[in-house]
Motif scaffolding. Structure first.
Motif, PDB file in Angstrom:
ATOM      1  N   ALA A   7       2.336  -2.231  -5.375  1.00 48.33           N
ATOM      2  CA  ALA A   7       3.115  -1.470  -4.743  1.00 48.33           C
ATOM      3  C   ALA A   7       3.654  -2.137  -3.599  1.00 48.33           C
ATOM      4  N   LYS A   8       2.891  -2.606  -2.824  1.00 43.53           N
ATOM      5  CA  LYS A   8       3.125  -3.319  -1.415  1.00 43.53           C
ATOM      6  C   LYS A   8       4.246  -4.322  -1.708  1.00 43.53           C
ATOM      7  N   VAL A   9       4.108  -5.096  -2.734  1.00 42.30           N
ATOM      8  CA  VAL A   9       5.202  -6.070  -3.122  1.00 42.30           C
ATOM      9  C   VAL A   9       6.482  -5.763  -3.634  1.00 42.30           C
ATOM     10  N   ASN A  10       6.288  -4.627  -4.507  1.00 41.61           N
ATOM     11  CA  ASN A  10       7.470  -4.463  -5.419  1.00 41.61           C
ATOM     12  C   ASN A  10       8.156  -2.983  -5.070  1.00 41.61           C
ATOM     13  N   CYS A  11       7.620  -2.130  -3.979  1.00 42.14           N
ATOM     14  CA  CYS A  11       8.390  -0.986  -3.706  1.00 42.14           C
ATOM     15  C   CYS A  11       9.789  -1.656  -3.180  1.00 42.14           C
ATOM     16  N   PRO A  12      10.783  -0.911  -3.348  1.00 39.83           N
ATOM     17  CA  PRO A  12      12.263  -1.440  -3.184  1.00 39.83           C
ATOM     18  C   PRO A  12      12.467  -1.897  -1.460  1.00 39.83           C
ATOM     19  N   ILE A  13      11.738  -1.060  -0.597  1.00 44.90           N
ATOM     20  CA  ILE A  13      11.887  -0.950   0.847  1.00 44.90           C
ATOM     21  C   ILE A  13      11.187  -2.356   1.293  1.00 44.90           C
ATOM     22  N   SER A  14       9.963  -2.585   0.690  1.00 51.71           N
ATOM     23  CA  SER A  14       9.298  -3.717   0.911  1.00 51.71           C
ATOM     24  C   SER A  14       9.910  -5.183   0.781  1.00 51.71           C
ATOM     25  N   LYS A  15      10.701  -4.864  -0.368  1.00 47.71           N
ATOM     26  CA  LYS A  15      11.650  -6.192  -0.687  1.00 47.71           C
ATOM     27  C   LYS A  15      12.823  -6.286   0.369  1.00 47.71           C
ATOM     28  N   LEU A  16      13.194  -5.551   1.239  1.00 48.20           N
ATOM     29  CA  LEU A  16      14.170  -5.769   2.076  1.00 48.20           C
ATOM     30  C   LEU A  16      13.719  -6.504   3.045  1.00 48.20           C
ATOM     31  N   PHE A  17      12.378  -6.430   3.611  1.00 47.82           N
ATOM     32  CA  PHE A  17      11.954  -7.161   4.866  1.00 47.82           C
ATOM     33  C   PHE A  17      11.538  -8.602   4.825  1.00 47.82           C
ATOM     34  N   ASN A  18      12.056  -9.336   5.910  1.00 45.77           N
ATOM     35  CA  ASN A  18      11.774 -10.577   6.220  1.00 45.77           C
ATOM     36  C   ASN A  18      10.625 -10.745   7.184  1.00 45.77           C
TER      37      ASN A  18
ATOM     38  N   GLU B 251      13.662   1.811  14.103  1.00 43.03           N
ATOM     39  CA  GLU B 251      12.235   1.639  13.491  1.00 43.03           C
ATOM     40  C   GLU B 251      11.571   2.596  12.733  1.00 43.03           C
ATOM     41  N   GLU B 252      11.493   3.821  13.697  1.00 39.50           N
ATOM     42  CA  GLU B 252      10.818   4.733  12.995  1.00 39.50           C
ATOM     43  C   GLU B 252      11.241   5.500  11.371  1.00 39.50           C
ATOM     44  N   LEU B 253      12.591   5.254  11.483  1.00 38.11           N
ATOM     45  CA  LEU B 253      13.354   5.601  10.218  1.00 38.11           C
ATOM     46  C   LEU B 253      12.967   4.602   9.103  1.00 38.11           C
ATOM     47  N   VAL B 254      12.757   3.249   9.430  1.00 39.92           N
ATOM     48  CA  VAL B 254      12.409   2.470   8.639  1.00 39.92           C
ATOM     49  C   VAL B 254      10.908   2.505   8.073  1.00 39.92           C
ATOM     50  N   ALA B 255      10.134   2.811   9.227  1.00 41.28           N
ATOM     51  CA  ALA B 255       8.736   3.307   8.925  1.00 41.28           C
ATOM     52  C   ALA B 255       8.739   4.390   7.861  1.00 41.28           C
ATOM     53  N   ALA B 256       9.321   5.230   8.103  1.00 41.02           N
ATOM     54  CA  ALA B 256       9.382   6.594   7.240  1.00 41.02           C
ATOM     55  C   ALA B 256       9.580   6.286   5.802  1.00 41.02           C
ATOM     56  N   ALA B 257      10.796   5.477   5.816  1.00 39.68           N
ATOM     57  CA  ALA B 257      11.336   5.033   4.390  1.00 39.68           C
ATOM     58  C   ALA B 257      10.264   4.131   3.645  1.00 39.68           C
ATOM     59  N   HIS B 258       9.607   3.293   4.253  1.00 36.45           N
ATOM     60  CA  HIS B 258       8.842   2.308   3.861  1.00 36.45           C
ATOM     61  C   HIS B 258       7.297   2.866   3.287  1.00 36.45           C
TER      62      HIS B 258
ATOM     63  N   ILE C 272      -1.765  10.755  -1.991  1.00 39.33           N
ATOM     64  CA  ILE C 272      -1.633   9.411  -1.435  1.00 39.33           C
ATOM     65  C   ILE C 272      -1.312   9.765   0.202  1.00 39.33           C
ATOM     66  N   ASP C 273      -2.069   8.976   1.120  1.00 43.76           N
ATOM     67  CA  ASP C 273      -1.762   9.181   2.444  1.00 43.76           C
ATOM     68  C   ASP C 273      -1.300   7.891   2.967  1.00 43.76           C
ATOM     69  N   THR C 274      -0.164   7.562   3.524  1.00 45.47           N
ATOM     70  CA  THR C 274       0.578   6.153   3.806  1.00 45.47           C
ATOM     71  C   THR C 274       1.217   6.411   5.116  1.00 45.47           C
ATOM     72  N   ASN C 275       0.584   5.470   5.974  1.00 46.29           N
ATOM     73  CA  ASN C 275       1.102   5.240   7.443  1.00 46.29           C
ATOM     74  C   ASN C 275       1.941   3.814   7.319  1.00 46.29           C
TER      75      ASN C 275
ATOM     76  N   SER D  85       4.343   4.893  -1.300  1.00 50.77           N
ATOM     77  CA  SER D  85       3.547   5.982  -1.689  1.00 50.77           C
ATOM     78  C   SER D  85       4.047   6.369  -3.160  1.00 50.77           C
ATOM     79  N   MET D  86       5.369   6.512  -3.139  1.00 50.50           N
ATOM     80  CA  MET D  86       6.204   6.678  -4.477  1.00 50.50           C
ATOM     81  C   MET D  86       5.791   5.486  -5.428  1.00 50.50           C
ATOM     82  N   GLN D  87       5.870   4.291  -5.141  1.00 54.44           N
ATOM     83  CA  GLN D  87       5.795   3.268  -6.047  1.00 54.44           C
ATOM     84  C   GLN D  87       4.193   3.161  -6.487  1.00 54.44           C
ATOM     85  N   LEU D  88       3.441   3.684  -5.596  1.00 57.57           N
ATOM     86  CA  LEU D  88       2.025   3.521  -6.120  1.00 57.57           C
ATOM     87  C   LEU D  88       1.644   4.837  -6.973  1.00 57.57           C
ATOM     88  N   ALA D  89       2.234   5.900  -6.674  1.00 59.12           N
ATOM     89  CA  ALA D  89       2.314   6.988  -7.695  1.00 59.12           C
ATOM     90  C   ALA D  89       2.780   6.588  -9.264  1.00 59.12           C
TER      91      ALA D  89
END
Length: 138
Positions: free
Chosen positions: A117-128, A49-56, A78-81, A61-65
């Motif tokens: 960015a929330k909807v379109n970053c590739p990691i967001s697209k992984l989640f159900n 879960e920590e690794l998934v959070a870091a990836a997300h 850009i600071d993201t948690n 942040s990169m998508q937003l940039a």
């Protein structure tokens, strides 16, 4: 363009008493410890879960940039948690919190770009899972 990344997990022993290591070709993870204690208690090491959070957080942040750049802005910061919530054996909720400082960026444009960015970053697209976003323009 296709990009392939990988990591390896090794687990030894039973679920609760066993231990594992995670390794990635980049060396960022190099026999990094994970176990029941690091996942469900406060043991030393990491957990999925920590690794998934870091990836997300990194992906968002990169998508937003890139979104900012496409709209003619450059972020000073850009600071993201990302908080991944594991409950009853599933990740059903993720809470993103971000703050952004970018000269000339209006609140309306900011909201448009962070929501994209929330909807379109590739990691967001992984989640159900439900992904909430608390975004602050500094």
């Amino acid at each position: 363009m296709q990009i392939k990344r990988s990591a390896t997990a090794q687990w030894i022993g039973a679920g609760k008493d066993g231990k594992g290591t995670l390794t990635s070709p980049s060396g960022v993870l190099s026999n990094t410890q994970y176990s029941f204690n690091t996942r469900f208690e406060d043991g030393i090491g990491t957990n999925p879960e920590e690794l998934v959070a870091a990836a997300h957080a990194g992906c968002f942040s990169m998508q937003l940039a890139f979104n900012l750049q496409g709209a003619g802005f450059v972020a000073d910061v850009i600071d993201t948690n990302s908080q991944v919530i594991l409950e009853n054996g599933a990740i059903n909720e993720i809470k993103l919190t971000t703050s952004v400082k970018a000269a000339g960026l209006t609140q309306d444009k900011f909201e448009e770009l962070v929501n994209h960015a929330k909807v379109n970053c590739p990691i967001s697209k992984l989640f159900n899972a439900t992904i909430s976003l608390d975004a602050t323009l500094l």
